[in-house]
Scaffold this active site. Sequence first.
Site, short mmCIF file in Angstrom:
data_model
loop_
_atom_site.label_atom_id
_atom_site.label_comp_id
_atom_site.label_asym_id
_atom_site.label_seq_id
_atom_site.Cartn_x
_atom_site.Cartn_y
_atom_site.Cartn_z
N GLU A 114 -20.04 -69.46 -18.30
CA GLU A 114 -19.46 -70.55 -17.53
C GLU A 114 -19.68 -71.91 -18.20
O GLU A 114 -20.82 -72.38 -18.27
CB GLU A 114 -20.04 -70.62 -16.11
CG GLU A 114 -19.43 -71.77 -15.32
CD GLU A 114 -19.94 -71.90 -13.91
OE1 GLU A 114 -19.34 -72.68 -13.14
OE2 GLU A 114 -20.93 -71.23 -13.55
N GLU A 121 -24.06 -81.72 -15.97
CA GLU A 121 -24.88 -80.58 -15.56
C GLU A 121 -25.49 -79.83 -16.74
O GLU A 121 -26.54 -79.21 -16.60
CB GLU A 121 -24.06 -79.63 -14.69
CG GLU A 121 -23.62 -80.28 -13.38
CD GLU A 121 -22.91 -79.32 -12.45
OE1 GLU A 121 -23.30 -78.13 -12.40
OE2 GLU A 121 -21.96 -79.75 -11.76
N HIS A 178 -15.14 -78.27 -13.02
CA HIS A 178 -15.63 -78.67 -14.34
C HIS A 178 -14.47 -78.94 -15.30
O HIS A 178 -14.53 -79.88 -16.10
CB HIS A 178 -16.55 -77.59 -14.90
CG HIS A 178 -17.74 -77.33 -14.04
ND1 HIS A 178 -18.67 -78.29 -13.73
CD2 HIS A 178 -18.15 -76.20 -13.39
CE1 HIS A 178 -19.60 -77.79 -12.95
NE2 HIS A 178 -19.30 -76.51 -12.72
N HIS A 183 -13.55 -70.15 -10.64
CA HIS A 183 -14.12 -70.86 -9.50
C HIS A 183 -13.19 -71.99 -9.09
O HIS A 183 -12.58 -72.64 -9.95
CB HIS A 183 -15.50 -71.44 -9.84
CG HIS A 183 -16.63 -70.50 -9.58
ND1 HIS A 183 -17.94 -70.79 -9.87
CD2 HIS A 183 -16.65 -69.24 -9.03
CE1 HIS A 183 -18.71 -69.78 -9.52
NE2 HIS A 183 -17.95 -68.83 -9.02
N ARG A 210 -15.23 -81.95 -5.30
CA ARG A 210 -16.03 -80.75 -5.11
C ARG A 210 -16.03 -80.25 -3.67
O ARG A 210 -16.98 -79.62 -3.19
CB ARG A 210 -17.47 -80.93 -5.60
CG ARG A 210 -18.04 -79.61 -6.15
CD ARG A 210 -19.22 -79.79 -7.06
NE ARG A 210 -19.44 -78.56 -7.84
CZ ARG A 210 -20.35 -78.43 -8.79
NH1 ARG A 210 -21.13 -79.46 -9.10
NH2 ARG A 210 -20.49 -77.31 -9.44
N GLU A 221 -16.06 -72.26 -4.68
CA GLU A 221 -17.44 -72.71 -4.85
C GLU A 221 -17.42 -74.22 -4.61
O GLU A 221 -17.25 -75.00 -5.55
CB GLU A 221 -17.98 -72.39 -6.23
CG GLU A 221 -19.46 -72.75 -6.36
CD GLU A 221 -19.95 -72.77 -7.80
OE1 GLU A 221 -21.04 -72.24 -8.05
OE2 GLU A 221 -19.25 -73.32 -8.67
#
Length: 267
Positions: A148, A154, A184, A207, A213, A242
């Site tokens: 991922e 992050e 992302h 995802h 988000r 997610e």
Amino acid sequence: MKIGIQDALLPGKNLREKFEIAKSIGFKGIEVWGRPFLEDEEIIKEYKKVSKDTGINISSICAGYRNFLLEPEPENRRKSREDIKRLLEIGKELGAIGLILVPIFGPPKITDLTPYKNAYELEKELLLSQLPEIVEKAEETECCILLEPLNRYETHFLNRLEQAVEYCEKINSKYLKIMADFFHMNIEEANIYESIKKANKWISHIHLADSNRILPGMGHTDFKSGFKALKEIGYQNYMILECGIPEPKVENLKKSLNFMEDILEKI
């Protein structure tokens, strides 16, 4: 393409109620967090029974292993590999497509040896030295390792799909694939459509989250072009939510699912 959700995001007093709510909303799969299965293997039986009873498949396992593959201590890396291999075995038992793998969060933890090699160069070699061991287990269990890429806030290591493709091409196994996350990608990819098209056969899991988000349809991410690219490469696996879910949760989950299904019908 099958849309699902992580079990931790679902309302419900217990596991069965969560699965039943997912079914009532219209989700086709549920992604699970890996750590509980390592701590209590009786949970495997519970998930298998509830999945069978409700008809909602377990799509994937989201991490849950100890430590990370790019930590400086050999013992920590060993523990990480052992957990990853056990989770792949559990993934096979649950019928999951694969296990999501993030090599490291945050900045590098290993020593920079410039001018010999900088930390990033050493990390790349360290990851490549460990992948064959865990990919061998992935092939044995027929449960994929899903690399991922995360955004730059992050992790410093894998940020874009093309960077994950590099490892897939070097290992060249159908059980080392990529998990592409719309949140992302919205930060790191210059063009989500083009990035998905180029990554093509290596993408085996998705995802979903909008630019803020939270649920798709509540931000400004261009899901239409991304879904179009997935359709064009013949993607047929799961797309899993997610993200944050504003109250009322069930109502907003239904709205978001309708939003995505409407896009899929029109592309």
